[in-house]
Design an enzyme around this catalytic site. Structure first.
Site, short mmCIF file in Angstrom:
data_model
loop_
_atom_site.label_atom_id
_atom_site.label_comp_id
_atom_site.label_asym_id
_atom_site.label_seq_id
_atom_site.Cartn_x
_atom_site.Cartn_y
_atom_site.Cartn_z
N HIS A 4 -4.46 0.46 2.51
CA HIS A 4 -5.84 0.51 2.00
C HIS A 4 -6.84 0.46 3.15
O HIS A 4 -7.80 1.22 3.20
CB HIS A 4 -6.14 -0.69 1.09
CG HIS A 4 -5.39 -0.71 -0.21
ND1 HIS A 4 -4.70 -1.82 -0.65
CD2 HIS A 4 -5.25 0.22 -1.18
CE1 HIS A 4 -4.17 -1.56 -1.83
NE2 HIS A 4 -4.48 -0.33 -2.18
N LYS A 41 -5.33 -6.67 -17.40
CA LYS A 41 -4.34 -7.06 -16.38
C LYS A 41 -4.66 -8.45 -15.85
O LYS A 41 -5.84 -8.80 -15.72
CB LYS A 41 -4.40 -6.09 -15.19
CG LYS A 41 -3.58 -4.83 -15.36
CD LYS A 41 -3.51 -4.11 -14.02
CE LYS A 41 -2.88 -2.74 -14.12
NZ LYS A 41 -3.02 -1.99 -12.85
N ARG A 47 -0.08 8.83 -0.87
CA ARG A 47 1.10 8.45 -0.10
C ARG A 47 2.15 9.55 -0.14
O ARG A 47 2.74 9.92 0.85
CB ARG A 47 1.71 7.16 -0.66
CG ARG A 47 0.91 5.93 -0.34
CD ARG A 47 1.35 4.77 -1.17
NE ARG A 47 1.15 5.04 -2.59
CZ ARG A 47 1.15 4.13 -3.55
NH1 ARG A 47 1.39 2.89 -3.24
NH2 ARG A 47 0.94 4.46 -4.80
N SER A 92 0.67 -2.41 -3.33
CA SER A 92 0.34 -3.82 -3.59
C SER A 92 1.41 -4.46 -4.48
O SER A 92 1.78 -5.62 -4.26
CB SER A 92 -1.01 -3.92 -4.30
OG SER A 92 -2.02 -3.41 -3.47
O1 PNS Z 1 -5.53 0.91 -7.19
P1 PNS Z 1 -5.36 1.63 -8.50
O2 PNS Z 1 -4.91 0.65 -9.56
O3 PNS Z 1 -4.48 2.83 -8.38
O4 PNS Z 1 -6.83 2.15 -8.90
C1 PNS Z 1 -7.03 2.93 -10.05
C2 PNS Z 1 -8.53 3.16 -10.40
C3 PNS Z 1 -9.34 1.91 -10.22
C4 PNS Z 1 -9.06 4.22 -9.47
C5 PNS Z 1 -8.55 3.65 -11.86
O5 PNS Z 1 -7.82 2.76 -12.63
C6 PNS Z 1 -9.96 3.78 -12.44
O6 PNS Z 1 -10.69 4.69 -12.09
N1 PNS Z 1 -10.32 2.86 -13.36
C7 PNS Z 1 -11.62 2.83 -14.00
C8 PNS Z 1 -11.56 3.31 -15.46
C9 PNS Z 1 -11.79 4.80 -15.55
O7 PNS Z 1 -12.79 5.33 -15.12
N2 PNS Z 1 -10.80 5.51 -16.11
C10 PNS Z 1 -10.81 6.95 -16.21
C11 PNS Z 1 -10.35 7.56 -14.89
S1 PNS Z 1 -10.07 9.25 -15.05
#
Ligand code: PNS
Length: 157
Positions: free
Chosen positions: A17, A41, A89, A126
């Site tokens: 990150h 979560k 990744r 993570s």
């Molecule tokens: O580190 P992560 O868990 O892969 O991050 C994922 C994240 C935060 C980018 C994704 O869960 C997100 O955008 N969440 C916000 C809710 C949202 O907008 N959902 C629609 C996305 S298309």
């Protein structure tokens, strides 16, 4: 001025990150690291703890840390973000990431850019860091020093 958002759970932040954010800090005028608050979560580290850890790992004038709940695009609109940046990744990340990028583009028109992670962090996540550390494995080389200290506190040996 171009403002980039690096969103994620960061539970906890890893060297992967930090590498992505540092590279963004060299490219964009301003970088916002956006921690998602996901009520469904239970994270290992609270949003406040993750904010402090990220701030400690990213002492740059043009990098700030914020958190959001709800839709990512509502946050990008509110914070006047120009571009979302995600680390990739491996090809397995791509399928989910391209879906999110296209949905976000549909919702607000925002652009998502992908940064290839450093090869040595290609296997890093993570979730794996938490699992390995909670079972007594050594993850010291994979997380920044403040995160190592926080993990040591959470999982005393
Ligand atoms: O580190 P992560 O868990 O892969 O991050 C994922 C994240 C935060 C980018 C994704 O869960 C997100 O955008 N969440 C916000 C809710 C949202 O907008 N959902 C629609 C996305 S298309």
């Amino acid at each position: 001025m171009t403002v980039a958002l690096v969103p994620g759970s960061f539970d906890p932040p890893t060297k992967g990150h930090i590498d992505v954010v540092e590279r963004c800090a060299n490219i964009f005028d301003e970088v916002v690291v956006g921690i998602v608050r996901n009520p469904s979560k239970t994270p290992l580290f609270s949003t406040e703890e993750r904010t402090e850890l990220l701030q400690a790992c990213l002492p740059y004038d043009n990098v700030s840390v914020d958190s959001f709940s709800g839709l990512l695009v509502d946050f990008t609109n509110r914070r006047n973000i120009d571009v979302i940046v995600k680390g990739l990744r491996a090809i397995t990340d791509f399928e989910y990431e391209i879906q999110m990028a296209q949905m976000n583009r549909h919702l607000s028109g925002i652009v998502t850019l992908f940064v290839a992670t450093k090869p040595e962090f290609g296997y890093l996540s993570s979730s794996l860091v938490k699992q390995v550390r909670s079972l007594g494995g050594d993850v010291d080389a994979l997380v920044p020093a403040p995160v190592k200290a926080a993990l040591d506190e959470r999982f005393p040996t």
